[in-house]
Design an enzyme around this catalytic site. Structure first.
Site, PDB file in Angstrom:
ATOM      1  N   SER A   1       0.839  -1.194   0.000  1.00 54.99           N
ATOM      2  CA  SER A   1       0.000   0.000   0.000  1.00 54.99           C
ATOM      3  C   SER A   1       0.880   1.253   0.000  1.00 54.99           C
ATOM      4  CB  SER A   1      -0.949  -0.044   1.201  1.00 54.99           C
ATOM      5  OG  SER A   1      -1.970   0.924   1.085  1.00 54.99           O
TER       6      SER A   1
ATOM      7  N   ASP B   1      -9.091  -6.164  -4.558  1.00 54.17           N
ATOM      8  CA  ASP B   1      -8.516  -4.920  -4.060  1.00 54.17           C
ATOM      9  C   ASP B   1      -9.137  -3.758  -4.834  1.00 54.17           C
ATOM     10  OD1 ASP B   1      -6.947  -2.734  -3.340  1.00 54.17           O
ATOM     11  OD2 ASP B   1      -5.094  -3.896  -3.253  1.00 54.17           O
TER      12      ASP B   1
ATOM     13  N   HIS C   1      -7.783  -5.520  -0.367  1.00 56.36           N
ATOM     14  CA  HIS C   1      -6.527  -4.790  -0.175  1.00 56.36           C
ATOM     15  C   HIS C   1      -5.794  -5.224   1.089  1.00 56.36           C
ATOM     16  CE1 HIS C   1      -3.625  -1.598  -0.478  1.00 56.36           C
ATOM     17  NE2 HIS C   1      -3.985  -1.092   0.682  1.00 56.36           N
TER      18      HIS C   1
END
Length: 364
Positions: free
Chosen positions: A144, A307, A340
């Site tokens: 991320s 995601d 995610h």
């Protein structure tokens, strides 16, 4: 001969002044870090996500966020490597950020902390590694916001590491993701206690920060996971419109909101959201396609099905661009309901990707 293990070292180091991409200069910058593993072993640098910190392994505040992925005999084997993680520049866990004292004024920066970029974070990390006398890295890894840092590491210091492992990240932050960041910002600055960012530590915009967290949580995990976990279970009376939480999913989101508000600062949160918005490896480099040709080391890119913020098809397209420059790069998709947040859980599904990649590309 077996390496001597380092104890978990959680320290803060001074790195001097730092000139930001904007041209502004931060004086007396400090970076908090954790260093753990095998003494004198090859070093792996780990980059954390938005509300993460440098505690990848156990610490005084509890279990680290990658405990189980790294450790003695784990996928990232601390009998074989040492691992260094920093709290990012702009964070609120010991590194210079909005909570820090501005040496020029003698009071905390608060909302006056300057806008920073992912590249600023990486330059600060490199200065820390210079202080620690780490001359080369075996790998740079992160997911991320951490993955953004990995991609910038590979372009800002292309010969400093042996390999790159960006996780759950795309080469630019999409307009969709920027939109969610905008909603989170609006929630914070609309809080009656925001006070233009000049709130006191014990009376800050908790509600706004909590709502921002709730918005974020809805993007971090898949709808399939929410439906599977909560199944419309009720915790309150749906006939009363003022009821704070009627369904279990609402209770969960309020719990996550309070949990973050207890440990995170709103100005720091805004600083990091804005830094994420700047993420674009092609900015000033002729675009993403051109920048993708400038990676010099093998890359393993890992994505997670479902995601919403960093879709796997965008990650695959990026890897194809890197490969088009005759560079060693591969993409692996992990099938998960976690979306995610897959990079923070189910290590048994994908930890071996790391372990195998590290073995395949070790230099002897």
């Amino acid at each position: 001969m077996e390496n001597t293990k380092l104890p978990a070292v959680n320290h803060t180091a001074a790195i001097g002044e730092l000139t930001l991409e904007s041209g502004k200069v931060l004086n007396d910058v400090h970076i908090a870090y954790q260093r753990i593993g095998a003494e004198d072993a090859p070093a792996i640098f780990v980059c954390h996500a938005l509300t993460g910190n440098h505690y990848t392994l156990d610490s005084e505040i509890g279990e680290g966020w990658w405990t189980g992925l790294l450790g003695s005999g784990e996928y990232i084997d601390l009998d074989r490597y040492q691992v260094i993680t920093t709290n990012v520049l702009g964070g609120c866990d010991g590194s210079t950020g909005a909570l820090s004292i501005n040496p020029d004024t003698g009071v905390p920066y608060g909302p006056d902390f300057p806008v920073i970029t992912i590249r600023d974070m990486v330059h600060a990390q490199k200065k820390l590694l210079d202080v620690l006398r780490i001359r080369r890295l075996e790998a740079v890894i992160g997911g991320s916001l951490g993955g953004m840092q990995v991609l910038e590491w590979g372009l800002l210091y292309p010969d400093y590491m042996e390999r790159l492992i960006p996780i759950a990240v795309t080469p630019t932050l999409s307009d969709y993701a920027i939109g969610f960041n905008a909603a989170g910002r609006s929630a914070i600055i609309s809080d009656p206690l925001w006070n233009n960012g000049r709130y006191s530590p014990d009376c800050g915009p908790r509600k706004g920060l909590g709502i921002a967290r709730m918005i974020g949580m809805l993007t971090y995990r898949s709808g399939r996971l929410f439906d599977h976990r909560f199944q419309r279970k009720q915790t309150g009376n749906w006939e009363t419109i003022q009821e704070k939480a009627v369904f279990s999913v609402e209770s969960y989101l309020h719990y996550q909101a309070d949990k973050l508000a207890d440990r995170f600062d709103a100005n720091c949160y805004l600083t990091l959201l804005k830094a994420m918005d700047t993420h674009d490896i092609g900015r000033g480099r002729g675009g993403v396609a051109a920048a993708s040709q400038n990676y010099n080391v093998p890359m393993l890119c890992v994505g997670f099905s479902g995601d919403l913020l960093y879709p796997v098809d965008s990650m695959q397209e990026f890897i194809l661009l890197v490969q088009s420059g005759n560079k060693e790069a591969r993409f692996q998709e992990v099938n998960t309901m976690f979306g995610h947040d897959g990079f923070l859980t189910e290590f048994d599904k994908w930890g071996n990707l790391f372990a195998n990649f590290m073995r395949e590309t070790i230099k002897t």
